[in-house]
Write a protein that holds these residues in place. Sequence first.
Motif, short mmCIF file in Angstrom:
data_model
loop_
_atom_site.label_atom_id
_atom_site.label_comp_id
_atom_site.label_asym_id
_atom_site.label_seq_id
_atom_site.Cartn_x
_atom_site.Cartn_y
_atom_site.Cartn_z
N TYR A 117 10.16 26.36 -9.30
CA TYR A 117 10.73 25.19 -8.64
C TYR A 117 12.07 25.53 -8.00
O TYR A 117 12.33 25.19 -6.84
CB TYR A 117 10.89 24.05 -9.65
CG TYR A 117 11.59 22.85 -9.09
CD1 TYR A 117 10.90 21.93 -8.30
CD2 TYR A 117 12.95 22.62 -9.31
CE1 TYR A 117 11.55 20.83 -7.76
CE2 TYR A 117 13.60 21.53 -8.78
CZ TYR A 117 12.89 20.64 -8.00
OH TYR A 117 13.53 19.55 -7.46
N LEU A 118 12.93 26.19 -8.77
CA LEU A 118 14.25 26.54 -8.25
C LEU A 118 14.14 27.49 -7.06
O LEU A 118 14.89 27.37 -6.08
CB LEU A 118 15.11 27.15 -9.35
CG LEU A 118 15.51 26.19 -10.48
CD1 LEU A 118 16.19 26.95 -11.60
CD2 LEU A 118 16.39 25.07 -9.96
N ARG B 64 11.63 27.70 -4.92
CA ARG B 64 11.15 26.93 -3.76
C ARG B 64 12.27 26.11 -3.14
O ARG B 64 12.38 26.01 -1.91
CB ARG B 64 9.98 26.03 -4.16
CG ARG B 64 8.69 26.79 -4.42
CD ARG B 64 7.51 25.85 -4.58
NE ARG B 64 7.68 24.88 -5.65
CZ ARG B 64 7.38 25.08 -6.93
NH1 ARG B 64 6.90 26.24 -7.31
NH2 ARG B 64 7.56 24.13 -7.82
N GLN B 65 13.11 25.51 -3.98
CA GLN B 65 14.22 24.72 -3.48
C GLN B 65 15.22 25.60 -2.73
O GLN B 65 15.73 25.22 -1.67
CB GLN B 65 14.92 23.98 -4.62
CG GLN B 65 14.05 22.95 -5.30
CD GLN B 65 13.53 21.90 -4.34
OE1 GLN B 65 14.28 21.32 -3.57
NE2 GLN B 65 12.24 21.66 -4.38
N ALA B 66 15.51 26.78 -3.27
CA ALA B 66 16.43 27.70 -2.61
C ALA B 66 15.86 28.14 -1.26
O ALA B 66 16.59 28.21 -0.26
CB ALA B 66 16.70 28.92 -3.50
N ALA C 243 13.82 26.45 0.64
CA ALA C 243 13.92 25.31 1.55
C ALA C 243 15.34 25.18 2.10
O ALA C 243 15.54 24.95 3.30
CB ALA C 243 13.50 24.03 0.84
N LEU C 244 16.34 25.36 1.23
CA LEU C 244 17.72 25.27 1.69
C LEU C 244 18.05 26.36 2.71
O LEU C 244 18.73 26.11 3.70
CB LEU C 244 18.68 25.35 0.50
CG LEU C 244 18.69 24.14 -0.43
CD1 LEU C 244 19.57 24.42 -1.65
CD2 LEU C 244 19.17 22.90 0.30
N LYS D 163 24.58 26.69 -1.83
CA LYS D 163 23.76 25.93 -2.79
C LYS D 163 22.50 26.73 -3.13
O LYS D 163 22.08 26.76 -4.30
CB LYS D 163 23.38 24.57 -2.19
CG LYS D 163 22.59 23.70 -3.11
CD LYS D 163 23.35 23.38 -4.38
CE LYS D 163 22.52 22.46 -5.27
NZ LYS D 163 23.14 22.25 -6.58
N ALA D 164 21.89 27.39 -2.16
CA ALA D 164 20.71 28.22 -2.42
C ALA D 164 21.05 29.36 -3.36
O ALA D 164 20.28 29.69 -4.27
CB ALA D 164 20.14 28.76 -1.11
N LEU E 228 21.23 27.97 -6.85
CA LEU E 228 19.89 27.75 -7.41
C LEU E 228 19.25 29.07 -7.83
O LEU E 228 18.59 29.15 -8.87
CB LEU E 228 19.00 27.03 -6.39
CG LEU E 228 19.33 25.57 -6.13
CD1 LEU E 228 18.45 25.02 -5.01
CD2 LEU E 228 19.17 24.74 -7.39
#
Length: 68
Positions: free
Chosen positions: A7-8, A10-12, A14-15, A34-35, A38
């Motif tokens: 999850y982390l 994928r979020q990184a 995306a950022l 922020k990435a 994460l």
Amino acid sequence: MMVGRGYLSRQAFALLSFARATGNPELAAMLVEKASSLKSQADEIMPSGDLSPKAPDVETDPPSSRSG
């Protein structure tokens, strides 16, 4: 409940994608920071133990004593 590494990650990702797409360098820098945060969190998460199937416990009969 703790989020997983996937999850982390994928979020990184995306950022970072948003950071590349924006024309605002300040926003891009903030998103990359922020990435990175994460990614650090994901690296700190210990991988769960071996999730492969376990072999069944096998009990052997003790050898019989033979008198001869």
